[in-house]
Design an enzyme around this catalytic site. Structure first.
Site, mmCIF file in Angstrom:
data_model
loop_
_atom_site.group_PDB
_atom_site.id
_atom_site.type_symbol
_atom_site.label_atom_id
_atom_site.label_comp_id
_atom_site.label_asym_id
_atom_site.label_seq_id
_atom_site.Cartn_x
_atom_site.Cartn_y
_atom_site.Cartn_z
ATOM 1 N N ASP A 91 3.641 -9.319 -2.825
ATOM 2 C CA ASP A 91 2.667 -10.389 -2.596
ATOM 3 C C ASP A 91 1.589 -10.430 -3.677
ATOM 4 O O ASP A 91 1.470 -9.510 -4.489
ATOM 5 C CB ASP A 91 2.022 -10.234 -1.206
ATOM 6 N N HIS A 119 0.936 -6.256 10.011
ATOM 7 C CA HIS A 119 1.531 -7.067 8.943
ATOM 8 C C HIS A 119 2.277 -6.212 7.925
ATOM 9 O O HIS A 119 1.955 -5.060 7.695
ATOM 10 C CB HIS A 119 0.510 -8.012 8.286
ATOM 11 N N GLU A 161 1.451 -12.048 8.467
ATOM 12 C CA GLU A 161 0.477 -11.792 9.518
ATOM 13 C C GLU A 161 1.082 -12.010 10.912
ATOM 14 O O GLU A 161 2.137 -12.642 11.031
ATOM 15 C CB GLU A 161 -0.713 -12.749 9.327
HETATM 16 C C1 GLP Z 1 -2.554 -5.280 2.393
HETATM 17 C C2 GLP Z 1 -1.190 -5.558 1.721
HETATM 18 C C3 GLP Z 1 -0.068 -4.849 2.422
HETATM 19 C C4 GLP Z 1 -0.506 -3.441 2.771
HETATM 20 C C5 GLP Z 1 -1.583 -3.495 3.831
HETATM 21 C C6 GLP Z 1 -2.160 -2.141 4.197
HETATM 22 O O1 GLP Z 1 -3.269 -6.368 2.796
HETATM 23 N N1 GLP Z 1 -0.851 -6.924 1.528
HETATM 24 O O2 GLP Z 1 1.075 -4.845 1.584
HETATM 25 O O3 GLP Z 1 0.563 -2.705 3.283
HETATM 26 O O4 GLP Z 1 -2.600 -4.415 3.497
HETATM 27 O O5 GLP Z 1 -3.058 -1.684 3.238
HETATM 28 P P1 GLP Z 1 -3.507 -0.178 3.101
HETATM 29 O O6 GLP Z 1 -2.341 0.560 2.551
HETATM 30 O O7 GLP Z 1 -4.665 -0.220 2.147
HETATM 31 O O8 GLP Z 1 -3.879 0.292 4.472
#
Ligand code: GLP
Length: 246
Positions: A67, A138, A143
């Protein structure tokens, strides 16, 4: 689902890096699906170490990121282009032309999304997709209440996600409200999936993903239907799971 519970973040990162390393060793021209977020940073560090120790070669690897924020330039510090550059790409020998990340700065989103899907298809498909998980369930930026049939598309970020990601921006107003993300269909078409989670804040959602019903409210729950998923957890994120784990 293959569930591996490790002692801590570092062990989780090492185990996950070893999964990716075996993939590349067995198929040097692997197509890797990559993720951003804090979770995979340790795994990327391990992969960089392996590369520096000449244990891994990325010269024939191709990558597709999950993404990108909509409306941020590639050069913006908070763009996922920049995240990947800093946390992985500049440290290894992956070829620039083999790196693919959705372009969040296009006017014709539909064409961008179609092209992204086509490039994945033409590369032969993703061999292994790395995923983190948001506290709301997500994956990528799919979402809650997502259409499980969606391929790469423009998504509206939920308030939870905007708040969670505001920690990287100087103010919440600067957090983009939209993103381009591979859809659930794209993710489910990957041959293998490697999902990482750590920390107690993820314990509830990890439980829901593995033991809960498959519901669009918890997008990651769809992974129960994929036939080759490895989930690497630390103790804290695995706290609600009591059995069926190694
Ligand atoms: C983000 C990304 C995801 C990620 C998630 C968790 O918004 N788009 O790909 O897995 O949030 O993030 P984190 O690893 O910082 O907890």
């Amino acid at each position: 689902m293959r569930i591996i519970v490790t002692e801590n973040y570092q062990e989780m990162s090492i185990k996950a890096a070893k999964v990716i390393a075996s993939q590349i060793t067995l198929k040097p021209d692997s197509i890797l699906g990559l993720a951003t977020g804090s979770t995979p940073v340790g795994m990327y560090k391990e992969l960089i170490n392996m590369y520096k120790n000449r244990e891994l070669d990325f010269s024939t690897v191709k990558t597709f990121n999950l993404d990108e924020y909509y409306g941020l330039s590639e050069e913006n510090d908070q763009s996922y282009h920049n995240f990947m550059r800093e946390n992985l790409f500049v440290h290894i020998n992956v070829k620039k032309e083999n790196i693919n990340i959705p372009n969040g700065n296009v006017l014709d989103i539909e064409t961008e999304c179609e092209n992204y899907e086509r490039m994945i298809r033409e590369s032969g498909g993703i061999d292994i997709q790395v995923l983190g998980i948001g506290c709301n369930g997500h994956i990528g930026f799919n979402e809650p209440n997502i259409n499980f049939e969606a391929s790469t598309h423009l998504v509206n970020l939920t308030q939870d996600t905007i708040e969670a990601n505001s920690r990287f921006f100087s103010s919440i107003e600067e957090v983009p409200t939209k993103a381009i993300s591979m859809g659930i269909k794209t993710i489910m078409q990957s041959k293998k999936i490697l999902l990482l989670a750590n920390g107690e804040a993820k314990a509830d959602v990890v439980y829901e993903m593995i033991k809960g019903k498959i519901l669009p409210e918890v997008p990651a729950s769809i992974l129960q239907l994929h036939n080759d998923v490895t989930i690497v957890l630390d103790r804290e994120s695995a706290a609600k799971l009591k059995d069926n784990v190694v």
